[in-house]
Enzyme design. Structure first.
Site, short mmCIF file in Angstrom:
data_model
loop_
_atom_site.label_atom_id
_atom_site.label_comp_id
_atom_site.label_asym_id
_atom_site.label_seq_id
_atom_site.Cartn_x
_atom_site.Cartn_y
_atom_site.Cartn_z
N THR A 37 -25.91 -78.72 39.45
CA THR A 37 -25.00 -77.63 39.07
C THR A 37 -25.59 -76.28 39.46
O THR A 37 -24.89 -75.40 39.98
CB THR A 37 -24.72 -77.68 37.56
OG1 THR A 37 -24.12 -78.93 37.23
CG2 THR A 37 -23.79 -76.55 37.15
N ASP A 231 -17.97 -81.34 43.61
CA ASP A 231 -18.97 -81.85 42.68
C ASP A 231 -18.70 -83.33 42.37
O ASP A 231 -17.56 -83.79 42.45
CB ASP A 231 -18.92 -81.02 41.39
CG ASP A 231 -20.06 -81.34 40.44
OD1 ASP A 231 -21.10 -81.85 40.90
OD2 ASP A 231 -19.91 -81.09 39.23
N GLU A 232 -19.75 -84.07 42.00
CA GLU A 232 -19.65 -85.49 41.61
C GLU A 232 -18.87 -86.30 42.65
O GLU A 232 -17.97 -87.08 42.32
CB GLU A 232 -18.96 -85.61 40.23
CG GLU A 232 -19.66 -84.87 39.10
CD GLU A 232 -20.93 -85.54 38.62
OE1 GLU A 232 -21.39 -86.51 39.27
OE2 GLU A 232 -21.48 -85.11 37.59
#
Length: 712
Positions: A37, A231-232
């Protein structure tokens, strides 16, 4: 304007390389606890500080919480930079960004811009209406519940596979009624369009169709979103990946961040191949690795690296620790599930005495039923806890169903139990259930209830559901008087068909009930079992007014923050000082049904890896030798424990010898090995099996008696 942030000071070398050099298509393999992050946030800040217009940046996440956190951190980093232009960044979940885009382009898809968004409850209600409209009364009984139909349809769309393939994959039993499910799905789509409404899957599917069909829109978006960050990425499904490919094309700066070792959501249509195939899909892509872990001790990371190294389909990574050395993770074999629960709570008491906060302690498990014995022990001690991943065991609907069957067998006049069971049957509503119960009371016993002429007295509609209910009652009548026999009888009755038709996760619910039946094997009397379950459940909160009953262990009850019980799936992304991973037995972890699916073994190993990497300082991996209520229902240790390199864990050599030598007399233990305790220093110590046997003989006269484990 530029140079406000000291990137070299605030980032490690791995993170800095991503932030400064992630041009073109880039894959960032971010290991657990490696600051992914932080890397994404600083990359966005870098872009803005170096002249990128905020509205040229698209940041896609999987939860609103993650999106809000990232946007807040970007705002803090860039406070005052660019005269507030960071407000123009497009940041949010796939669904929220799709909604923003579709509001502007709805007419191209024959919607108006004020379309409604259906939540899951709305969708189920609409599907229920569709079932009524496209099927006859006879068909309704055969169709699964709206929740199951919704699950099948959603999986089909997100995985981008035909609906019949989704039915075959998820519920092969329903293959014979695929045509009916197709009719319901078509009607559902029609009704949504007529209502100018989209469900969550429509948001993604319509965004994809817009990009695919409308070249001008695709070019406009490509011009605007010059920098795309995802993200992810390991959790994306086929539909989300298709959207990204259309958005990014071949010339864009596309930065995807994820960890293939933490891809654990295939049941939601997430596809690990999206991240594994990224370099092939984007030739010339840069690959970065974040391998510095800021969470766990070196000992925990040694174990984690060892675990995941056995997967074949992966990007190799080697996590290294910043934290100082600490205790080795411990493999803890225990005689039974109840002794496992006692060990965990005793060790938790030790940790609390050392100053560890309750909220920094977690117990993780593969499936919900694995926590059953532990929840019993918590109830006995009067200790409350936070449960993640669903309801506490005895609050679950299927558990209450099973207890209701036991209650009507044990107490024929139990109106609440009768009404619950009647209300589950096809064609029996509340009013009919009340009338039926009045007739049931007149029968005076279960045997006569099965002979009730329901169709003649109440009509053909309730008679459909009554036939299955009657078959279940007959099975219950024929069962023995022990609660375990009653449960096993119900689990061989039409009630199992009801579970599959009613719940998308029926397999997990069935496992709950199968294990509850095993847990009840030590009870000879249903009244005692029901009383213990009911009273202990009530002991978790306040004592019932006027009962005069003081909960067991009330003086030791924790106040305020509580320990956490969680499924591993729900624990992803979280961390605790001390983690207990329980019920690591051969038939439980890896999960049997997962092993039947392509790639299932590797995903189960990734799930184990996720569990291990949740721990900061202490990690205990326990496995009971018996999985019933201290009965001889033996289970060996998980293959994941047996394949661990012994030097990385306390108890590892013992596990390896057990794997090589076999077990002694079917006990699940090698001679002179398994009873354990943990000292105040956290070290696991073992007692010899010979000494345990001698004690058993003194207690029972025969160490093989079913009760011996409870008494040692």
């Amino acid at each position: 304007m530029y140079g406000k942030i000291d990137y070299e000071k605030e980032l490690n070398a791995e993170q800095l390389a991503v932030v400064q050099n992630a041009d073109g298509p880039c894959l960032v393999l971010a290991g657990a606890g490696s600051g992914k992050t932080r890397t994404i946030v600083y990359r966005v800040a870098w872009l803005v500080e170096h002249g990128t217009r905020p509205d040229n940046i698209l940041l896609l996440t999987f939860t609103n919480k993650a999106a809000n956190e990232m946007m807040a951190r970007i705002g803090e980093l860039l406070g005052g930079v660019g005269d507030g232009r960071t407000a123009g960044i497009w940041g949010g979940t796939f669904h929220s960004v799709a909604n923003r885009i579709l509001r502007r382009t709805a007419k191209m898809l024959d919607y108006t811009s004020d379309f409604s968004i259906l939540d899951q409850d709305d969708s189920k209600s609409l599907i229920k209406a569709c079932v009524r409209e496209v099927t006859t009364d006879a068909d309704v009984k055969r169709l699964p519940s709206p929740a199951v139909i919704q699950e099948i349809v959603s999986y089909s769309r997100n995985a981008m596979i035909p609906l019949p393939h989704a039915v075959e994959k998820m519920h092969p039993k329903f293959a014979v009624i695929t045509e009916d499910i197709l009719k319901v799905a078509a009607q559902y789509g029609k009704k949504k369009k007529e209502a100018n409404a989209m469900d969550f899957d429509d948001l993604l599917e319509n965004w994809y169709l817009l990009l695919q069909r409308e070249s001008q829109v695709r070019e406009r978006m490509a011009e605007q979103f010059r920098y795309i960050l995802v993200d992810e990425f390991q959790d994306t499904n086929a539909l989300q990946n298709a959207i990204i490919r259309l958005l990014a094309g071949s010339k864009h700066d596309l930065l995807v961040v994820g960890d293939d070792a933490q891809s654990i959501y295939s049941f939601r249509a997430a596809d690990v191949r999206n991240i594994l195939d990224f370099p092939r899909q984007y030739p010339g892509a840069k690959v970065f690795k974040l391998e510095t872990n800021y969470r766990s001790t070196p000992e925990i990371l040694d174990l984690a690296n060892d675990i995941i190294s056995r997967n074949v389909h992966q990007f190799t990574k080697n996590l290294t620790a910043v934290a100082p050395r600490h205790a080795k993770p411990a493999i803890v074999p225990l005689p039974s599930a109840s002794r496992e629960a006692e060990f965990i709570l005793d060790r938790i008491n030790d940790l609390l005495a050392q100053g560890v906060r309750p909220e920094n302690i977690a117990v993780l498990f593969r499936a919900t039923f694995h926590s059953q014995a532990l929840e019993f022990e918590l109830m006995r001690r009067g200790l409350d806890y936070d449960y993640r991943g669903g309801l506490k065991f005895f609050d679950r609907a299927h558990v209450k169903d099973m207890l209701s069957f036991l209650r009507i067998r044990n107490n024929f006049a139990d109106e609440a139990a009768w009404l619950r069971l009647l209300g589950m049957q096809t064609g029996i509503g509340e009013a009919t259930a009340d009338k039926l119960f009045a007739a049931i009371k007149e029968c005076g016993g279960l045997a006569k209830v099965t002979m009730l002429p329901v169709e003649q007295r109440f009509g053909s509609r309730p008679a459909r559901g009554w036939r299955d209910f009657r078959d279940t009652l007959e099975a219950l009548i024929k069962a023995g008087d022990r609660p375990t026999d009653m449960m096993k009888a119900v689990l061989k009755s039409p009630y199992v068909d009801y579970l599959e038709a009613e719940y998308p996760n029926y397999r997990e619910r069935l496992e709950d009930l199968e294990q509850m039946a095993k847990f009840a094997e030590d009870y000879d009397d249903a009244s005692a079992f029901l009383a213990e379950v009911t009273l202990d459940e009530g002991a978790l909160s306040a004592t019932a007014p006027g009962s005069g009953r003081k909960p067991a262990g009330a003086n030791r009850q924790y106040r305020g923050p509580r320990i956490v019980l969680s499924t591993i799936h729900q624990a992803k992304g979280l961390e605790w000082d001390a983690v207990f991973v329980i019920h690591l037995t051969a038939n439980s972890f890896p999960n049997r049904s997962a092993l039947m699916e392509e790639g299932g073994m590797e995903e189960e190993r990734r799930l184990f890896y996720v569990a291990v990497t949740r721990a900061r300082k202490w990690l205990y991996l326990s496995h009971p030798a018996t999985i019933g209520r201290d009965m001889f229902n033996f289970a060996g240790p998980s293959m994941f424990l047996e394949e661990v390199t012994p030097t990385y864990v306390e108890g590892g050599e013992r596990a390896r010898r057990r794997a090589g030598q076999g077990v002694d007399e079917g006990s699940g233990f090698v001679d002179d090995e398994p009873s354990v305790e943990v000292g105040e220093d956290g070290e696991v110590r073992e007692h010899s099996m010979t000494a345990v046997r001698e004690r058993m003989k003194k207690v029972n006269g025969d160490w093989k008696k079913k009760s011996f484990l409870r008494d040692i």
